[in-house]
Design a protein around this motif. Structure first.
Motif, mmCIF file in Angstrom:
data_model
loop_
_atom_site.group_PDB
_atom_site.id
_atom_site.type_symbol
_atom_site.label_atom_id
_atom_site.label_comp_id
_atom_site.label_asym_id
_atom_site.label_seq_id
_atom_site.Cartn_x
_atom_site.Cartn_y
_atom_site.Cartn_z
ATOM 1 N N ARG A 3 -8.141 32.116 13.785
ATOM 2 C CA ARG A 3 -8.613 31.988 12.411
ATOM 3 C C ARG A 3 -8.053 33.090 11.529
ATOM 4 N NH1 ARG A 3 -14.723 30.613 10.456
ATOM 5 N NH2 ARG A 3 -14.236 30.314 8.273
ATOM 6 N N GLU A 170 -5.572 23.427 15.836
ATOM 7 C CA GLU A 170 -6.708 23.630 14.944
ATOM 8 C C GLU A 170 -6.385 24.623 13.845
ATOM 9 O OE1 GLU A 170 -10.446 25.203 13.322
ATOM 10 O OE2 GLU A 170 -9.020 26.325 14.562
ATOM 11 N N ARG A 174 -6.108 23.940 9.695
ATOM 12 C CA ARG A 174 -6.785 24.713 8.654
ATOM 13 C C ARG A 174 -5.798 25.286 7.658
ATOM 14 N NH1 ARG A 174 -8.873 29.062 10.384
ATOM 15 N NH2 ARG A 174 -8.427 28.971 12.613
ATOM 16 N N TYR A 203 -12.456 19.157 16.633
ATOM 17 C CA TYR A 203 -13.839 19.637 16.565
ATOM 18 C C TYR A 203 -14.809 18.818 17.408
ATOM 19 C CZ TYR A 203 -11.661 22.081 12.716
ATOM 20 O OH TYR A 203 -10.803 22.850 11.963
ATOM 21 N N ARG A 209 -19.737 21.913 12.924
ATOM 22 C CA ARG A 209 -18.722 22.886 13.345
ATOM 23 C C ARG A 209 -17.486 22.798 12.459
ATOM 24 N NH1 ARG A 209 -14.982 22.563 18.710
ATOM 25 N NH2 ARG A 209 -13.898 24.541 18.457
ATOM 26 N N ARG A 213 -15.946 25.778 10.034
ATOM 27 C CA ARG A 213 -14.588 26.289 10.219
ATOM 28 C C ARG A 213 -13.741 26.164 8.953
ATOM 29 N NH1 ARG A 213 -12.814 29.593 13.854
ATOM 30 N NH2 ARG A 213 -10.940 28.453 14.503
#
Length: 367
Positions: A3, A170, A174, A203, A209, A213
């Motif tokens: 992240r 993931e 994002r 997810y 969730r 995120r």
């Protein structure tokens, strides 16, 4: 870690903090394509105090970025000059590559030409197992399309500028989503369907969730996912998928959950899709999105009052072409209207489609 890495790359896209990168030549580039930093333009020097403040801020930002690299939060970013033909677009991006065009990318194309090349790098990652491609685009789909178009139209030496990052799917999703939120040309429907796919891919179908995120409201995300459920037959009623906006599309998607109302909406969508195609072929203006929504909603309200006694199928210019009457187990009465503007073959094809629609709705005349 993923992240933080994605957040850092997002700041690169916004030109908030730029990490010093090293340039290298890709497998498909030539030595002449290596990027060089232009010499600073002459001009008056800033005042000493302001210069020191700017220098101090720059050094602090650079030290912070380098510290994050050293700590392992992010990896060193490598900037490459690539042949766009060796770069594919990541399938997890919301933007529909096939819907990009010269018109939608005109401003970007003109900017690249005026500036002598692409100035804002895309973000790509290395791929294996694909003999035709070495990288895939995570953020920068329009830049990839524009450079590809320029290479095919009088600018064969144009290079695709990209920064290589190591991202899992993931984190890549994002990062791409952050960029697409700022793009007006990414439609609500594209984003909604992208979210619907990501919900299961990244997810585990956990809405809460995913909302956490992405830092999105759970209620708003839920509405977007409902819009994603619109069937292709309804989307085809619009002149373009880009016309499907969340606010009017959400109640329409809710109505389609009603098994009694859905057939009437789908039937009207099919009529609208045919009219849109006729208008495209004749060069006439498309039916506006607001009018499409109004007609689809009206079809649902008529069905709510009971089964329609008649179904009117329109021809050119919205004129009645065929009316289906007395729809029951004993049969169907078809009335062909004069002045519909349609040839006999087209009328018969329209009648056949109407009977097939009745079959799909469980009201077949063969029962």
């Amino acid at each position: 870690m993923a992240r933080k890495q994605s957040d850092y790359l997002a700041s690169l896209l916004a030109d908030e903090e730029v990490l010093e990168t090293k340039s290298e030549v890709s497998e498909t580039a030539t030595p002449e394509t290596v990027a060089e930093s232009p010499a600073p333009s002459p001009g008056p020097s800033p005042a000493p105090a302001r210069h020191e403040r700017l220098r101090g801020t720059t050094l602090l930002g650079r030290e912070s970025a380098l510290a994050r690299v050293a700590s392992g939060e992010v990896r060193q970013v490598t900037q490459l000059l690539l042949d766009p033909a060796r770069v594919r677009v990541w399938k997890g991006n919301a933007r529909s590559y096939e819907h990009l065009s010269v018109e939608s990318c005109r401003e970007l194309i003109d900017s690249i030409i005026a500036e002598g090349g692409q100035k804002v790098p895309a973000v790509v990652r290395r791929i294996d197992g694909d003999p035709d491609h070495d990288y895939e685009v995570i953020a920068g789909t329009r830049r990839h399309w524009s450079i590809s178009w320029l290479r095919a139209h009088s600018y064969p030496d144009m290079q695709f500028v990209a920064q290589v990052a190591q991202l899992d799917d993931e984190a890549a999703f994002r990062l791409a989503d952050l960029e697409n939120r700022a793009r007006k040309d990414v439609s609500d429907l594209e984003r909604a369907r992208n979210y619907a796919q990501a919900l299961y891919d990244h997810y585990g179908a956990h809405l809460t969730r995913m909302a956490d995120r992405l830092n999105l409201s759970k209620g708003w995300l839920s509405k977007m996912l409902k819009v994603a459920s619109l069937p292709d037959a309804v989307v085809a009623a619009f002149a373009s998928p880009a016309d499907v906006q969340m606010k009017p599309a959400y109640p329409l998607a809710q109505l389609l959950d009603n098994r009694e109302l859905a057939p009437a909406i789908l039937r009207e969508a099919k009529v609208l899709a045919r009219l849109q195609e006729e208008r495209r072929k004749s060069g006439d203006p498309a039916i506006a999105a607001n009018d499409v929504v109004a007609r689809l909603m009206a079809a649902a309200s008529v069905r709510a009052d009971g089964p329609p006694r008649e179904i009117v199928l329109e021809g050119r210019g919205g004129r009645p072409a065929i009316t289906l009457r007395s729809i029951n187990r004993q049969g169907v009465t078809l009335r062909f209207h004069a002045g519909s503007g349609m040839h006999l073959d087209a009328l018969l094809e329209l009648a056949r489609e109407a009977l097939e629609q009745l079959e799909d709705e469980g009201r077949s005349i063969l029962l």
